[in-house]
Design a protein around this motif. Structure first.
Motif, PDB file in Angstrom:
ATOM      1  N   ASP A  94       0.836  -1.195   0.000  1.00  7.33           N
ATOM      2  CA  ASP A  94       0.000   0.000   0.000  1.00  7.33           C
ATOM      3  C   ASP A  94       0.868   1.242   0.000  1.00  7.33           C
ATOM      4  O   ASP A  94       1.882   1.297   0.700  1.00  7.33           O
ATOM      5  CB  ASP A  94      -0.868   0.053   1.267  1.00  7.33           C
ATOM      6  CG  ASP A  94      -1.765  -1.155   1.423  1.00  7.33           C
ATOM      7  OD1 ASP A  94      -2.343  -1.601   0.412  1.00  7.33           O
ATOM      8  OD2 ASP A  94      -1.894  -1.644   2.563  1.00  7.33           O
ATOM      9  N   LEU A  95       0.472   2.241  -0.766  1.00  5.93           N
ATOM     10  CA  LEU A  95       1.057   3.567  -0.702  1.00  5.93           C
ATOM     11  C   LEU A  95       0.029   4.445   0.005  1.00  5.93           C
ATOM     12  O   LEU A  95      -1.143   4.447  -0.372  1.00  5.93           O
ATOM     13  CB  LEU A  95       1.334   4.110  -2.109  1.00  5.93           C
ATOM     14  CG  LEU A  95       1.776   5.570  -2.212  1.00  5.93           C
ATOM     15  CD1 LEU A  95       3.121   5.781  -1.518  1.00  5.93           C
ATOM     16  CD2 LEU A  95       1.844   6.007  -3.668  1.00  5.93           C
ATOM     17  N   GLY A  96       0.433   5.141   1.025  1.00  2.61           N
ATOM     18  CA  GLY A  96      -0.507   5.970   1.763  1.00  2.61           C
ATOM     19  C   GLY A  96       0.176   7.146   2.410  1.00  2.61           C
ATOM     20  O   GLY A  96       1.338   7.449   2.124  1.00  2.61           O
ATOM     21  N   GLN A  97      -0.571   7.805   3.290  1.00  2.00           N
ATOM     22  CA  GLN A  97      -0.038   8.948   4.017  1.00  2.00           C
ATOM     23  C   GLN A  97      -0.262   8.771   5.503  1.00  2.00           C
ATOM     24  O   GLN A  97      -1.256   8.185   5.927  1.00  2.00           O
ATOM     25  CB  GLN A  97      -0.702  10.240   3.567  1.00  2.00           C
ATOM     26  CG  GLN A  97      -0.286  10.672   2.179  1.00  2.00           C
ATOM     27  CD  GLN A  97      -0.846  12.033   1.837  1.00  2.00           C
ATOM     28  OE1 GLN A  97      -2.018  12.294   2.035  1.00  2.00           O
ATOM     29  NE2 GLN A  97       0.008  12.888   1.303  1.00  2.00           N
ATOM     30  N   SER A  98       0.672   9.277   6.260  1.00  2.00           N
ATOM     31  CA  SER A  98       0.586   9.289   7.711  1.00  2.00           C
ATOM     32  C   SER A  98       1.313  10.526   8.214  1.00  2.00           C
ATOM     33  O   SER A  98       2.470  10.758   7.830  1.00  2.00           O
ATOM     34  CB  SER A  98       1.231   8.021   8.282  1.00  2.00           C
ATOM     35  OG  SER A  98       1.193   8.029   9.681  1.00  2.00           O
ATOM     36  N   ASP A  99       0.643  11.306   9.020  1.00  2.00           N
ATOM     37  CA  ASP A  99       1.236  12.537   9.558  1.00  2.00           C
ATOM     38  C   ASP A  99       1.767  13.455   8.458  1.00  2.00           C
ATOM     39  O   ASP A  99       2.816  14.089   8.609  1.00  2.00           O
ATOM     40  CB  ASP A  99       2.359  12.216  10.562  1.00  2.00           C
ATOM     41  CG  ASP A  99       1.856  11.446  11.774  1.00  2.00           C
ATOM     42  OD1 ASP A  99       0.729  11.735  12.236  1.00  2.00           O
ATOM     43  OD2 ASP A  99       2.586  10.563  12.249  1.00  2.00           O
ATOM     44  N   GLY A 100       1.067  13.490   7.318  1.00  2.00           N
ATOM     45  CA  GLY A 100       1.458  14.373   6.229  1.00  2.00           C
ATOM     46  C   GLY A 100       2.604  13.876   5.373  1.00  2.00           C
ATOM     47  O   GLY A 100       3.037  14.564   4.448  1.00  2.00           O
ATOM     48  N   ASN A 101       3.121  12.689   5.645  1.00  2.00           N
ATOM     49  CA  ASN A 101       4.209  12.111   4.854  1.00  2.00           C
ATOM     50  C   ASN A 101       3.723  10.861   4.134  1.00  2.00           C
ATOM     51  O   ASN A 101       2.785  10.202   4.571  1.00  2.00           O
ATOM     52  CB  ASN A 101       5.393  11.735   5.756  1.00  2.00           C
ATOM     53  CG  ASN A 101       6.043  12.947   6.366  1.00  2.00           C
ATOM     54  OD1 ASN A 101       6.383  13.886   5.667  1.00  2.00           O
ATOM     55  ND2 ASN A 101       6.200  12.938   7.678  1.00  2.00           N
ATOM     56  N   PHE A 102       4.384  10.520   3.045  1.00  2.00           N
ATOM     57  CA  PHE A 102       4.060   9.291   2.333  1.00  2.00           C
ATOM     58  C   PHE A 102       4.696   8.108   3.043  1.00  2.00           C
ATOM     59  O   PHE A 102       5.759   8.225   3.655  1.00  2.00           O
ATOM     60  CB  PHE A 102       4.559   9.342   0.888  1.00  2.00           C
ATOM     61  CG  PHE A 102       3.801  10.313   0.037  1.00  2.00           C
ATOM     62  CD1 PHE A 102       2.531   9.992  -0.427  1.00  2.00           C
ATOM     63  CD2 PHE A 102       4.334  11.546  -0.281  1.00  2.00           C
ATOM     64  CE1 PHE A 102       1.815  10.886  -1.201  1.00  2.00           C
ATOM     65  CE2 PHE A 102       3.629  12.452  -1.055  1.00  2.00           C
ATOM     66  CZ  PHE A 102       2.368  12.125  -1.518  1.00  2.00           C
ATOM     67  N   GLY A 103       4.040   6.969   2.959  1.00  2.14           N
ATOM     68  CA  GLY A 103       4.565   5.752   3.551  1.00  2.14           C
ATOM     69  C   GLY A 103       3.978   4.540   2.852  1.00  2.14           C
ATOM     70  O   GLY A 103       3.101   4.660   1.999  1.00  2.14           O
ATOM     71  N   ILE A 104       4.488   3.386   3.215  1.00  2.00           N
ATOM     72  CA  ILE A 104       3.967   2.137   2.659  1.00  2.00           C
ATOM     73  C   ILE A 104       3.636   1.168   3.786  1.00  2.00           C
ATOM     74  O   ILE A 104       4.138   1.282   4.898  1.00  2.00           O
ATOM     75  CB  ILE A 104       4.949   1.473   1.657  1.00  2.00           C
ATOM     76  CG1 ILE A 104       6.284   1.143   2.323  1.00  2.00           C
ATOM     77  CG2 ILE A 104       5.129   2.342   0.425  1.00  2.00           C
ATOM     78  CD1 ILE A 104       7.221   0.334   1.432  1.00  2.00           C
ATOM     79  N   GLY A 105       2.779   0.229   3.463  1.00  2.00           N
ATOM     80  CA  GLY A 105       2.437  -0.886   4.327  1.00  2.00           C
ATOM     81  C   GLY A 105       2.368  -2.118   3.445  1.00  2.00           C
ATOM     82  O   GLY A 105       2.258  -2.007   2.220  1.00  2.00           O
ATOM     83  N   ALA A 106       2.436  -3.303   4.048  1.00  2.00           N
ATOM     84  CA  ALA A 106       2.479  -4.507   3.227  1.00  2.00           C
ATOM     85  C   ALA A 106       1.781  -5.680   3.894  1.00  2.00           C
ATOM     86  O   ALA A 106       1.715  -5.770   5.123  1.00  2.00           O
ATOM     87  CB  ALA A 106       3.928  -4.882   2.928  1.00  2.00           C
ATOM     88  N   ARG A 107       1.283  -6.560   3.032  1.00  2.00           N
ATOM     89  CA  ARG A 107       0.700  -7.827   3.461  1.00  2.00           C
ATOM     90  C   ARG A 107       1.245  -8.923   2.547  1.00  2.00           C
ATOM     91  O   ARG A 107       1.273  -8.752   1.337  1.00  2.00           O
ATOM     92  CB  ARG A 107      -0.827  -7.779   3.361  1.00  2.00           C
ATOM     93  CG  ARG A 107      -1.460  -6.868   4.396  1.00  2.00           C
ATOM     94  CD  ARG A 107      -2.954  -6.651   4.141  1.00  2.00           C
ATOM     95  NE  ARG A 107      -3.234  -6.075   2.829  1.00  2.00           N
ATOM     96  CZ  ARG A 107      -3.018  -4.801   2.491  1.00  2.00           C
ATOM     97  NH1 ARG A 107      -2.474  -3.965   3.350  1.00  2.00           N
ATOM     98  NH2 ARG A 107      -3.327  -4.356   1.290  1.00  2.00           N
ATOM     99  N   LEU A 108       1.677 -10.020   3.158  1.00  2.00           N
ATOM    100  CA  LEU A 108       2.115 -11.190   2.408  1.00  2.00           C
ATOM    101  C   LEU A 108       1.199 -12.345   2.763  1.00  2.00           C
ATOM    102  O   LEU A 108       1.040 -12.672   3.940  1.00  2.00           O
ATOM    103  CB  LEU A 108       3.563 -11.568   2.754  1.00  2.00           C
ATOM    104  CG  LEU A 108       4.646 -10.525   2.514  1.00  2.00           C
ATOM    105  CD1 LEU A 108       6.005 -11.091   2.926  1.00  2.00           C
ATOM    106  CD2 LEU A 108       4.671 -10.076   1.071  1.00  2.00           C
TER     107      LEU A 108
END
Length: 140
Positions: free
Chosen positions: A85-99
């Motif tokens: 996932d590409l998303g935002q947190s606290d005004g910054n871009f970030g990623i999360g993942a699931r395998l």
């Protein structure tokens, strides 16, 4: 880990200035040669897809190492479905993942134990641990 004791391989890729929006990446050996587009734009790949492909391939390698150590036979049709996932947190871009690690025919608890052990060994898992949200599960 601050340094590597021994370098086993170095990937070399050059990406043009367009980056994720019209950039182009090519490896020094020519095997990787892709155009980038932003998610949903079509016509190319994006960094999240490449990360998912790299992590899922690497995770299969880690599974094989762990299975050999534990003398466990892996199913021939094993697969890893990776979602990044590409998303935002606290005004910054970030990623999360699931395998989602597909180990058909294995016992669920044995499969999950194998996946958990591979998650400790996989270089991508180690690099992301504590840095991004990650879920890793076995499916039989």
């Amino acid at each position: 880990m601050s340094t590597l004791d021994k370098v086993l391989y170095t990937a070399r890729v050059s990406t043009t200035a367009g980056g994720r929006e019209g950039g182009h990446s090519k490896s020094d050996d020519g095997h990787l040669d892709i155009t980038h587009t932003a998610p949903g734009k079509g016509g190319g790949s994006n960094p999240e897809q490449l990360f998912a492909a790299g992590w899922s391939a690497c995770f299969i390698g880690a599974l094989k190492v762990v299975a050999e150590r534990q003398e466990v036979t892996l199913p021939e049709d094993l697969a890893v479905d990776a979602e990044v996932d590409l998303g935002q947190s606290d005004g910054n871009f970030g990623i999360g993942a699931r395998l989602d690690v597909k180990l058909p025919g294995m016992d669920q608890s044995e499969a999950q134990a194998l996946v958990d052990a591979a998650h400790q060994v996989c270089p991508y898992s180690r690099a992301t641990r504590g840095n991004i949200p990650v879920e890793v599960k076995a499916s039989v």
